[in-house]
Scaffold this motif. Sequence first.
Motif, mmCIF file in Angstrom:
data_model
loop_
_atom_site.group_PDB
_atom_site.id
_atom_site.type_symbol
_atom_site.label_atom_id
_atom_site.label_comp_id
_atom_site.label_asym_id
_atom_site.label_seq_id
_atom_site.Cartn_x
_atom_site.Cartn_y
_atom_site.Cartn_z
ATOM 1 N N ALA A 95 -5.119 37.314 -11.459
ATOM 2 C CA ALA A 95 -4.183 36.505 -10.686
ATOM 3 C C ALA A 95 -2.759 36.798 -11.171
ATOM 4 O O ALA A 95 -2.536 37.717 -11.978
ATOM 5 C CB ALA A 95 -4.527 35.027 -10.826
ATOM 6 N N THR A 143 -9.935 32.568 -8.511
ATOM 7 C CA THR A 143 -8.834 32.166 -9.383
ATOM 8 C C THR A 143 -9.270 31.196 -10.473
ATOM 9 O O THR A 143 -9.061 31.439 -11.664
ATOM 10 C CB THR A 143 -7.698 31.534 -8.553
ATOM 11 N N PRO A 157 -8.251 37.070 -1.329
ATOM 12 C CA PRO A 157 -7.986 36.743 -2.735
ATOM 13 C C PRO A 157 -7.421 35.343 -2.941
ATOM 14 O O PRO A 157 -7.387 34.860 -4.076
ATOM 15 C CB PRO A 157 -6.972 37.814 -3.147
ATOM 16 N N HIS A 187 1.791 39.380 -4.896
ATOM 17 C CA HIS A 187 1.169 40.199 -3.863
ATOM 18 C C HIS A 187 2.165 41.092 -3.121
ATOM 19 O O HIS A 187 1.743 41.963 -2.353
ATOM 20 C CB HIS A 187 0.463 39.304 -2.839
ATOM 21 N N GLN A 213 -2.534 42.661 -11.986
ATOM 22 C CA GLN A 213 -2.478 41.683 -10.910
ATOM 23 C C GLN A 213 -3.096 42.226 -9.620
ATOM 24 O O GLN A 213 -3.008 43.400 -9.311
ATOM 25 C CB GLN A 213 -1.030 41.243 -10.710
ATOM 26 N N SER A 214 -3.681 41.302 -8.861
ATOM 27 C CA SER A 214 -4.606 41.613 -7.778
ATOM 28 C C SER A 214 -4.036 42.519 -6.685
ATOM 29 O O SER A 214 -3.001 42.235 -6.098
ATOM 30 C CB SER A 214 -5.082 40.299 -7.158
ATOM 31 N N HIS A 231 -8.976 38.137 -8.190
ATOM 32 C CA HIS A 231 -7.815 37.268 -8.407
ATOM 33 C C HIS A 231 -8.167 36.205 -9.455
ATOM 34 O O HIS A 231 -8.020 35.006 -9.238
ATOM 35 C CB HIS A 231 -7.380 36.625 -7.080
ATOM 36 N N ASP A 259 -11.620 34.772 -3.414
ATOM 37 C CA ASP A 259 -10.861 34.006 -4.394
ATOM 38 C C ASP A 259 -11.709 33.568 -5.589
ATOM 39 O O ASP A 259 -12.627 32.771 -5.458
ATOM 40 C CB ASP A 259 -10.286 32.773 -3.683
#
Length: 310
Positions: free
Chosen positions: A10, A226, A202, A93, A39-40, A276, A224
């Motif tokens: 994330a 997270t 995500p 993102h 990071q995603s 993520h 997702d």
Amino acid sequence: MKILVLGSGAGGGFPQWNCNCRLCAGQRQGELAAHARTQSSVAVSADGESWVLLNASPDIGQQIRNHPQLHPRQGLRDTPIKAVVLMDAQIDHVSGLLGLREGPCVDLYATPCVFEDLTTGLPLLNVLQHYCGTRWHMLPVAGHQTRADFEIDGFASLRFTALAIPGKAPPYSPHRREQVVGDNIALLIEDLYDRRRLFYSPGLAEVGPQELQWMCDADCLLVDGTFWEEEEMQRAGLSGKTATEMGHLPQIGSAARAGMVDVLQATTARRKVLIHINNSNPILDEASAPRRLLDAHGIEVAYDGMEITL
């Protein structure tokens, strides 16, 4: 269809640069069975030669260097990355778009909401006009229009569908507090030759009947991951916000709603993968009880460099 996970973390990645929580500190010190994560961001290809980026992570330069599939092949300057599709306008993102400024004009696919955010509150696209420039291909997900099929030039065998989903606009957006259709999308990508489908999301705040149907229609879910639980950030002392307040469905449910593990169990996809992953999520620890629970349910945890072929 080929799917390449460039980054599986994330915002902030793992370990996060300024975080000294148990997980981040344990990974740095080698005391935790946990892989570092950027990071995603994901890349998708029909042939392994030309690629579409799904989100542009701030770590995009490192990610490209780490993956030979994305290295230049012809001439002095070249890239097999032909387009970028944005799921939202979150900084983790979109800010990688600046890292693509030395390349050719970016073919960018985004909703009107996202385009507005990236030309006003966070004017990355305005800045890029002074470098490589961008060509905006509007994904008409707005107002009453919650779904849009689209094609990407050079990827004739892949059909893309943008789907409006529950979520949050970024904190800098003027509609952070009131969701607008198009702030957040998921993607359903279908290979027209073998009819295999990827569902990519995500960031997913809720899974209702419509979202569940889309997920049930897919062969691979990349969704997702997270947070593990609703009050994870509060219990870790990292934030006063819950998973819901941050726009994410945690893996473990409550009396009020099912969690992502429950949702994934209700689907028949061959591959069920969480992406993520926040630095507070205990599933990062590969020896943890939460990780064993996921293993028992056949749920995978994405990692940088993960390759999926459908």
